[in-house]
Design a protein around this motif. Structure first.
Motif, mmCIF file in Angstrom:
data_model
loop_
_atom_site.group_PDB
_atom_site.id
_atom_site.type_symbol
_atom_site.label_atom_id
_atom_site.label_comp_id
_atom_site.label_asym_id
_atom_site.label_seq_id
_atom_site.Cartn_x
_atom_site.Cartn_y
_atom_site.Cartn_z
ATOM 1 N N SER A 226 69.286 84.604 100.422
ATOM 2 C CA SER A 226 68.746 85.032 99.124
ATOM 3 C C SER A 226 69.596 86.093 98.438
ATOM 4 N N SER B 177 71.927 89.218 91.559
ATOM 5 C CA SER B 177 71.751 88.885 90.151
ATOM 6 C C SER B 177 70.667 89.765 89.529
ATOM 7 N N GLN C 187 70.465 85.797 94.604
ATOM 8 C CA GLN C 187 69.362 86.132 93.694
ATOM 9 C C GLN C 187 69.141 87.639 93.630
#
Length: 285
Positions: free
Chosen positions: A92, A98, A95
């Motif tokens: 993950s 980001s 993500q």
């Protein structure tokens, strides 16, 4: 050593602009919680919300989010894949990075657990982001396994004596015998604001300035109190307070809420979640 008093903290607080919107008050990103410590994410998230952050995003596994969101629908969800450990999976990380680019402050560590995946997440945040960073709990324990770290960004570390000992590669007994010099030296070396959580918490700034908080009581001596504090500090940092002011204000308000709570309930029965009911009058400016 300077004292962090009510008058001093009042001089640091600023009123909320009546013409502001949620974007005016920052975006706190919290990477917290695991299957075993789901409540830590809930307490930290409410701490960030109750200190006025415009947006709070919780990056956590579905098990954690399913506990937090019914209680705090104001949180934005960033679902993380779950590793076998019950904490987030390194899969993950794209993500998380980001989302970090959109944050004005990041909290990492409350209830997260120490695994290869969470260590990879910390390293990614340390090397690939520049946002102000708060490290608590397992974020500090993971940091202690790295080479001595010198922050080139705004950073706040919130260790209790055991975590301080691990960061300094010494013993808890040494920290307790030399609290002021220990936290002061580490703040200078790491270029971070460092809170040493004691009966009267010490806050050391990167330039060596040292403050002693004047609020708090033994009712805070239970699991979850630190999660509330870390969230509160992150909310203030996200809003644009300097790391020093965020740490000083958050620590004072956390202890003052505990003092007010103990007067109404007791040090024995008060819970970390009870503190939030006593914050409103403290934040009226």
């Amino acid at each position: 050593m300077q004292q962090s008093t009510q008058e001093f903290i009042a001089s640091l607080l600023r009123p909320r602009d009546p013409l502001s919107n949620k974007g005016s008050h920052g975006h706190a990103l919290l990477c917290c919680g695991s299957a075993r410590y789901r409540g830590a994410a809930r307490l930290a998230s409410e701490g960030a919300l109750r200190t006025g952050a415009g947006l709070v995003t919780l990056a956590a596994t579905e098990k954690v989010l399913n506990i937090v969101l019914p209680a705090l629908p104001e949180c934005v969800c960033l679902p993380m894949e779950e590793a076998a450990s019950g904490s987030l999976s390194a899969a993950s990380l794209p993500q998380l990075l980001s989302a970090s680019s959109k944050a004005t402050a990041i909290l990492f560590g409350c209830g997260l657990s120490q695994t290869e995946d969470t260590n990879a997440a910390l390293l990614a945040l340390l090397t690939d982001t520049t946002q102000p960073l708060v490290l608590d709990a397992d974020g500090l324990n993971l940091l202690s396994t790295q080479q001595p770290f010198h922050f080139e960004r705004a950073a706040i570390l919130t260790p209790h004596p055991g975590e301080m000992a691990r960061l300094c590669h010494t013993t808890t007994a040494h920290v307790l015998a030399n609290p002021a010099s220990t936290v002061q030296k580490f703040a200078i070396q790491s270029n971070a604001v460092v809170l040493l959580k004691l009966h009267r918490t010490l806050i050391a700034l990167p330039d060596g300035t040292l403050y002693q908080n004047t609020t708090g009581n033994a009712g805070l001596a239970r699991g979850g109190s630190g999660d509330v504090l870390a969230g509160m500090i992150t909310g203030l940092l996200a809003r644009g307070y300097s790391p020093a002011d965020a740490a000083l204000i958050g620590t004072y308000l956390h202890g003052a809420a505990a003092d007010a709570c103990a007067d109404v309930t007791s040090e024995e029965t008060m819970l970390p979640q009870d503190l939030f009911a006593f914050l409103p009058p403290l934040l009226r400016v």
